[in-house]
Design an enzyme around this catalytic site. Structure first.
Site, PDB file in Angstrom:
ATOM      1  N   ASN A  26     -93.049   6.541  91.808  1.00 19.04           N
ATOM      2  CA  ASN A  26     -91.620   6.310  92.055  1.00 19.04           C
ATOM      3  C   ASN A  26     -90.918   5.719  90.840  1.00 19.04           C
ATOM      4  OD1 ASN A  26     -91.827   7.197  94.675  1.00 19.04           O
ATOM      5  ND2 ASN A  26     -92.119   5.163  95.550  1.00 19.04           N
ATOM      6  N   ILE A  27     -91.545   4.690  90.242  1.00 19.01           N
ATOM      7  CA  ILE A  27     -90.925   3.974  89.119  1.00 19.01           C
ATOM      8  C   ILE A  27     -90.775   4.924  87.926  1.00 19.01           C
ATOM      9  CG2 ILE A  27     -91.307   2.149  87.410  1.00 19.01           C
ATOM     10  CD1 ILE A  27     -90.828   0.666  89.797  1.00 19.01           C
ATOM     11  N   CYS A 139     -89.772  -6.624  90.185  1.00 17.75           N
ATOM     12  CA  CYS A 139     -88.446  -6.325  90.734  1.00 17.75           C
ATOM     13  C   CYS A 139     -87.819  -7.598  91.294  1.00 17.75           C
ATOM     14  CB  CYS A 139     -88.532  -5.221  91.789  1.00 17.75           C
ATOM     15  SG  CYS A 139     -89.498  -5.643  93.234  1.00 17.75           S
ATOM     16  N   GLY A 173     -94.590   2.047  96.585  1.00 22.23           N
ATOM     17  CA  GLY A 173     -95.653   3.038  96.420  1.00 22.23           C
ATOM     18  C   GLY A 173     -97.016   2.377  96.405  1.00 22.23           C
ATOM     19  N   THR A 176     -97.642  -0.576  93.841  1.00 14.34           N
ATOM     20  CA  THR A 176     -96.947  -1.791  94.260  1.00 14.34           C
ATOM     21  C   THR A 176     -97.762  -2.493  95.348  1.00 14.34           C
ATOM     22  OG1 THR A 176     -94.875  -0.650  93.844  1.00 14.34           O
ATOM     23  CG2 THR A 176     -94.756  -2.652  95.165  1.00 14.34           C
ATOM     24  N   ARG A 177     -98.264  -1.712  96.285  1.00 10.53           N
ATOM     25  CA  ARG A 177     -99.006  -2.289  97.407  1.00 10.53           C
ATOM     26  C   ARG A 177    -100.336  -2.898  96.963  1.00 10.53           C
ATOM     27  NH1 ARG A 177     -97.287  -0.432 102.516  1.00 10.53           N
ATOM     28  NH2 ARG A 177     -95.224   0.488 102.291  1.00 10.53           N
ATOM     29  N   ASN A 179    -100.806  -4.157  94.090  1.00 12.60           N
ATOM     30  CA  ASN A 179    -100.522  -5.231  93.135  1.00 12.60           C
ATOM     31  C   ASN A 179     -99.780  -6.429  93.728  1.00 12.60           C
ATOM     32  OD1 ASN A 179    -101.735  -4.053  90.950  1.00 12.60           O
ATOM     33  ND2 ASN A 179     -99.886  -3.237  90.054  1.00 12.60           N
TER      34      ASN A 179
END
Lengths: 307, 338
Positions: A26-27, A139, A173, A176-177, A179
């Site tokens: 996504n990023i 973020c 995503g 992210t999950r 991390n």
């Protein structure tokens, strides 16, 4: 493998800084769209591990050079870029960082790897230009640290700052999950560095509600003798600076005192580039990364000439 | 006669009811009592688990470290458990020290649709040789099929059992029955249930879970827990005994432990307050009760309106900051209407 697609017709590319994007999630994909729009940047390569990912398909449809060889592609094609956005994961970036350093590439790290210099464009962008690796923190960090800094500017002494972010599940995503722990540690480190607070805590909530919620961040501060008018004054300036690169950034509550703490709440609605506008979390870190890369470009290059 | 494994989170969920103010002295006294009663698992910590002490959720009076160390010393037989939510607690800051303090059972929890944030934490605790259960909170917000899918993820990460929580006290017995059945056919590990009593259903729902094949149940002394409280442990033990389930818990001693808890742990015995009924109906996390009542007073709005608005916005546990936003919005609307 590499797929070469005809370059996008239009402005000549030599005035723009060539960048590569590592990570096709996504990023990375949202970054790509922002790079393609930039007057200062052009995309030399969009690399990941899986050519069948939605991000790769998007990049191919936009006529960008793509590869599934990840960092090896950049090693084999050193001319593809001068600056690399790393949008993989914290553990991957720890491996990429020394390679990019050795190759003399500027790294802008969007993972919470804590390798490079922490950067919040509205606060310390100029100081980051001498670094070869710049970390965009998280973020939640990008959303809260401008406020944390305004607290530092307006309050005598800050004992504790806590930052609570809620993001739409859909905007988080797999990296992210995975991390979440790094997200917390890196955001906490950022809070202390950008506010001078003695103690810090970061919290992240994922909310699956439909329609998706906008990214929202609450900054809670414990301060002796709070100075609210001073904070309001400092916030005005900070807001203006952040909104210059993140148009959807706004204060929705406060600053006010509730239960003995200063409460300020911001909401970030994104530009809606790759994911819809609810993904303000993605937008704010990417807008910050682009603003920083553009500053590098302006610094390294002569001014862009019109053709 | 089927066995039910009982977990007692009085010293964790009960912390919600006293603004996370439980002291090491209180923990020691209650641990002595339930250890003597033969309660298999005793969960200790901040209401939202280890690493959750915060302005957002309420600060603990005692550190996780001190609470766990004390509990460990006073639980010679019972296993010591913790609850942890990724996003609040991390391995390095919270889970590692908890395991070093001698925790036996780690329950890794996530909102009902977000199981994949628990992978690393479940894996870590397993690696350290602890008993690990996966927990999904606010489970009424997912369909039974989705709940089963998320639970399967936790099983695949290494969870040795799965517990679903009725964090809002929203379920009726038939809701629990169908979820347990679906989960049982989707999982190969035991299923457990954690009740809240907002609609007066905590015991009935726990019985429904057992009858549908759940092998683990949570109960707290006098129901000492968030909002309207949990399934009342001593009642649950008595009811299970009548139904012919084995718990291995000594009835007289667990009744004594409950008397001690009432005297030593709580300011008031949990009750289904009017606001708690609305909290259960609106499907909002029980732990929101105290901050909602506080915000209602500050912003001069009806706490029931806050709960219904939070429910409408599908706010999840952990989003306590939104209470202030909702209260402030409601108060602006009221002022604007005048």
């Amino acid at each position: 493998m590499e797929i070469q697609v005809a370059a996008v017709p239009g402005k000549p590319s030599f005035d723009k800084l060539r960048v590569a994007i590592l990570g096709s999630g996504n990023i990375g994909t949202d970054l790509l769209i922002k790079v393609l729009r930039s007057e200062y940047l052009q995309c030399g390569a969009f690399v990941g591990r899986n050519l069948s990912s939605p991000g790769m398909a998007k990049a191919m449809s936009l006529g960008v050079t793509v590869s599934s060889e990840s960092i090896s592609y950049i090693e084999k094609h050193p001319g593809c870029c001068e600056l690399v956005f790393d949008a993989t994961s914290a553990s991957d970036h720890r491996q990429h960082a020394p390679i990019l350093e050795r190759m003399g590439k500027i790294a802008i790290d969007l993972t919470p790897a804590q390798v490079g210099r922490m950067c919040v464009p509205s606060v310390n962008m100029r100081d980051c230009l001498e670094a070869s690796n710049v970390n965009m923190i998280t973020c939640g960090g990008q959303a809260s640290l401008p406020i944390a800094h305004a607290l530092q500017l307006s309050q005598a002494e800050i004992d504790y700052i806590e930052v609570v972010s809620s993001i739409a599940s859909r905007s988080a995503g797999p990296a992210t999950r995975r991390n979440l722990d790094e997200y917390i540690h890196t955001t906490e480190k950022g809070i202390k560095a950008f506010s001078g607070s003695h103690r810090a805590k970061a919290i992240l909530n994922l909310n699956p509600a439909q329609p998706c919620i906008n990214m929202q961040t609450t900054i809670l501060a414990k301060v002796e003798n709070p100075n609210i008018p001073g904070l309001q004054e400092a916030l005005k300036k900070v807001l203006e600076m952040v909104q210059a690169y993140v148009p959807g950034y706004q204060v929705i509550v406060g600053p006010l005192i509730e239960n003995g703490r200063i409460v300020t709440m911001v909401r970030v609605s994104g530009l809606g580039d790759y994911l819809p506008s609810y993904a303000g979390n993605l937008d704010i870190i990417n807008c910050a990364a682009i603003a920083t890369a553009e500053e590098f470009a302006r610094n390294l290059r002569r001014p862009v000439q019109s053709v | 006669m089927r066995s039910i494994l009982i977990s007692d989170p009085s010293l964790r969920d009960g912390n919600h009811a006293v603004q996370h103010s439980l002291t090491v002295k209180q923990v020691a006294a209650y641990c002595d009592a339930v250890d003597a009663a033969g309660v298999p698992i005793v969960e200790v910590g901040h209401g939202n688990g280890i690493g959750a002490s915060s302005l957002q959720l309420g600060e603990s009076s005692a550190t996780d470290g001190d609470l766990l160390k004390t509990a460990r010393e006073h639980l010679p037989h019972s296993k010591l458990g913790v609850h942890m939510i990724p996003g609040f607690a991390t391995i390095e800051k919270d889970l590692k020290p908890a395991i070093e303090a001698g925790v036996d059972v780690v329950r890794v929890a996530a909102h009902c649709t977000e199981a994949d944030i628990t992978e690393r934490h479940i894996g870590y605790a397993r690696e350290k040789g602890r008993t690990v259960y996966g927990v999904l909170m606010m489970s009424h917000m997912a369909s039974k099929e989705m709940l089963a899918e998320e639970a399967q993820k936790m099983e695949s990460y290494g969870a040795e059992g799965f517990i679903f929580m009725d964090s809002s006290g929203h379920y009726l017995p038939e809701d629990v029955t169908e979820r347990v059945k679906t989960l049982r056919s989707a999982l190969s590990v035991p299923v457990g249930f954690h009740a809240h009593n907002n609609l007066g259903m905590a015991i009935a729902n726990s019985v429904a879970a057992a009858d549908a094949g759940a092998e683990m149940l949570d109960g707290t002394a006098r129901g000492f827990g968030a909002g309207a409280g949990n399934a009342q442990l001593e009642v649950l033990i008595a009811v299970l005994e009548r139904l012919g389930y084995k718990t291995g818990i000594d009835l007289y001693k667990v009744l004594d432990a409950a008397d001690l808890a009432e005297k030593e742990l709580m300011k008031v015995v949990p009750t289904i307050s009017s606001v708690s009924v609305v909290s259960g109906l609106s499907g909002v996390f029980s732990g929101f009760l105290k901050p909602v009542v506080r915000a209602a007073q500050q912003f001069k709005v009806d706490p029931r309106d806050i709960f219904f608005e939070l429910g409408r916005r599908k706010i999840v546990a952990g989003q306590e900051d939104i209470i202030i936003e909702v209260a402030s919005d409601l108060s602006k609307k009221l002022t604007g209407a005048r």
